[in-house]
Design a protein around this motif. Structure first.
Motif, PDB file in Angstrom:
ATOM      1  N   GLN A  74      37.733  -8.351 -36.149  1.00 51.52           N
ATOM      2  CA  GLN A  74      37.780  -9.736 -36.603  1.00 51.52           C
ATOM      3  C   GLN A  74      39.220 -10.235 -36.684  1.00 51.52           C
ATOM      4  OE1 GLN A  74      35.770  -9.738 -40.348  1.00 51.52           O
ATOM      5  NE2 GLN A  74      33.746  -9.870 -39.443  1.00 51.52           N
ATOM      6  N   THR A  75      40.147  -9.385 -37.086  1.00 56.28           N
ATOM      7  CA  THR A  75      41.508  -9.837 -37.361  1.00 56.28           C
ATOM      8  C   THR A  75      42.489  -9.601 -36.227  1.00 56.28           C
ATOM      9  OG1 THR A  75      42.013  -7.730 -38.435  1.00 56.28           O
ATOM     10  CG2 THR A  75      41.239  -9.520 -39.844  1.00 56.28           C
ATOM     11  N   THR A  76      42.146  -8.799 -35.230  1.00 56.81           N
ATOM     12  CA  THR A  76      43.075  -8.535 -34.137  1.00 56.81           C
ATOM     13  C   THR A  76      43.322  -9.827 -33.358  1.00 56.81           C
ATOM     14  OG1 THR A  76      42.252  -6.286 -33.933  1.00 56.81           O
ATOM     15  CG2 THR A  76      43.512  -7.135 -32.086  1.00 56.81           C
ATOM     16  N   THR A  80      50.969 -13.143 -28.286  1.00 57.81           N
ATOM     17  CA  THR A  80      51.527 -14.128 -27.366  1.00 57.81           C
ATOM     18  C   THR A  80      50.758 -15.447 -27.389  1.00 57.81           C
ATOM     19  OG1 THR A  80      52.268 -12.336 -25.936  1.00 57.81           O
ATOM     20  CG2 THR A  80      52.215 -14.537 -24.969  1.00 57.81           C
ATOM     21  N   CYS A  81      49.423 -15.368 -27.211  1.00 55.99           N
ATOM     22  CA  CYS A  81      48.639 -16.606 -27.110  1.00 55.99           C
ATOM     23  C   CYS A  81      47.821 -16.901 -28.366  1.00 55.99           C
ATOM     24  CB  CYS A  81      47.718 -16.566 -25.898  1.00 55.99           C
ATOM     25  SG  CYS A  81      46.370 -15.374 -26.036  1.00 55.99           S
ATOM     26  N   GLY A  82      47.719 -15.931 -29.275  1.00 51.48           N
ATOM     27  CA  GLY A  82      47.004 -16.160 -30.526  1.00 51.48           C
ATOM     28  C   GLY A  82      45.494 -16.005 -30.435  1.00 51.48           C
ATOM     29  N   LEU A  83      44.964 -15.607 -29.287  1.00 47.90           N
ATOM     30  CA  LEU A  83      43.523 -15.426 -29.138  1.00 47.90           C
ATOM     31  C   LEU A  83      43.058 -14.277 -30.020  1.00 47.90           C
ATOM     32  CD1 LEU A  83      41.007 -16.298 -27.316  1.00 47.90           C
ATOM     33  CD2 LEU A  83      41.538 -14.250 -25.999  1.00 47.90           C
ATOM     34  N   SER A  84      41.969 -14.472 -30.760  1.00 44.09           N
ATOM     35  CA  SER A  84      41.433 -13.388 -31.583  1.00 44.09           C
ATOM     36  C   SER A  84      40.401 -12.619 -30.767  1.00 44.09           C
ATOM     37  CB  SER A  84      40.788 -13.940 -32.847  1.00 44.09           C
ATOM     38  OG  SER A  84      39.590 -14.625 -32.532  1.00 44.09           O
ATOM     39  N   TYR A  85      40.151 -11.388 -31.191  1.00 40.80           N
ATOM     40  CA  TYR A  85      39.165 -10.571 -30.486  1.00 40.80           C
ATOM     41  C   TYR A  85      37.781 -11.202 -30.573  1.00 40.80           C
ATOM     42  CZ  TYR A  85      36.452  -6.712 -28.756  1.00 40.80           C
ATOM     43  OH  TYR A  85      35.586  -5.957 -28.012  1.00 40.80           O
ATOM     44  N   SER A  86      37.451 -11.808 -31.708  1.00 40.22           N
ATOM     45  CA  SER A  86      36.123 -12.426 -31.837  1.00 40.22           C
ATOM     46  C   SER A  86      35.990 -13.609 -30.881  1.00 40.22           C
ATOM     47  CB  SER A  86      35.836 -12.832 -33.283  1.00 40.22           C
ATOM     48  OG  SER A  86      36.790 -13.753 -33.733  1.00 40.22           O
ATOM     49  N   GLU A  87      37.081 -14.387 -30.676  1.00 41.07           N
ATOM     50  CA  GLU A  87      37.029 -15.480 -29.694  1.00 41.07           C
ATOM     51  C   GLU A  87      36.840 -14.912 -28.285  1.00 41.07           C
ATOM     52  OE1 GLU A  87      39.921 -19.030 -30.990  1.00 41.07           O
ATOM     53  OE2 GLU A  87      40.874 -17.040 -31.097  1.00 41.07           O
ATOM     54  N   PHE A  88      37.550 -13.828 -27.979  1.00 41.10           N
ATOM     55  CA  PHE A  88      37.413 -13.177 -26.678  1.00 41.10           C
ATOM     56  C   PHE A  88      35.981 -12.696 -26.471  1.00 41.10           C
ATOM     57  CE2 PHE A  88      37.522  -8.835 -24.703  1.00 41.10           C
ATOM     58  CZ  PHE A  88      37.478  -9.264 -23.390  1.00 41.10           C
ATOM     59  N   SER A  89      35.380 -12.078 -27.492  1.00 39.76           N
ATOM     60  CA  SER A  89      34.020 -11.549 -27.319  1.00 39.76           C
ATOM     61  C   SER A  89      33.003 -12.674 -27.173  1.00 39.76           C
ATOM     62  CB  SER A  89      33.646 -10.609 -28.467  1.00 39.76           C
ATOM     63  OG  SER A  89      33.663 -11.271 -29.688  1.00 39.76           O
TER      64      SER A  89
END
Length: 179
Positions: A74-76, A80-89
């Motif tokens: 959740q917090t990773t 550089t771009c500020g994308l979170s892992y939850s946004e990526f998933s």
């Protein structure tokens, strides 16, 4: 190559059908393929299907039963771009090249599941004459040889050594004929 159906237009649709272990290759122009019903670009997928949805679905598979994601996922965030892992998933898209490093720990099981490995080996076109492929084979066999020696599997190591010598001989003969 000319269309196998009409014999007039260039074949731009190439596909292979395997039925009862019998392989048949077809080469048709787009028009003949449409007429025969062989040009179905959806390949049986939902029209809304995208590779990003597939990736996002695979990412969700890491969370059994739809349970909450672990705090680290959740917090990773990518520095550089500020994308979170939850946004990526959710999206299945990385924000920048640094995301690979930022999410490496979470992505490793996914890459292993999709590709069988986390190391990119690539492919070598057949038309290169095989030299690059032979060199790749030598590198791979050398690694296997070292593993066999480390495991004290000396018969296997000897067989691998002999295969490496054989490939090197093929390379030398091939290069000698090209000079």
């Amino acid at each position: 190559m000319v269309c196998q159906e009409c014999g007039k237009r260039p074949a731009t649709v190439h596909y292979t059908k395997i039925v009862n272990n019998q392989k048949t290759e077809y080469h048709m122009c787009e028009q003949c393929a449409r007429d025969k019903g062989e040009l179905d670009l959806s390949f049986g997928f939902d029209p809304g299907f995208s590779i990003h949805n597939l990736l996002a679905g695979l990412l969700d598979m890491e969370v059994p039963g739809g349970a909450m994601q672990s705090p680290s996922k959740q917090t990773t965030k990518c520095p550089t771009c500020g994308l979170s892992y939850s946004e990526f998933s959710r999206s299945g898209r990385l924000g920048c090249s640094d995301c690979y490093d930022a999410f490496a720990r979470q992505m490793e099981p996914l890459l292993r599941r999709i590709q069988g490995s986390t190391a990119h080996t690539g492919k070598v076109p057949e038309r290169t004459g095989g030299v690059v492929k032979l060199e790749q084979d030598i590198r791979k066999l050398t690694e296997e040889l070292q593993s066999a020696v480390d495991a004290e599997e000396f018969e296997k190591a000897a067989a691998l050594r002999d295969r490496i010598r054989e490939i090197k001989r093929e390379l030398e003969e091939g290069q000698g004929g090209q000079e």
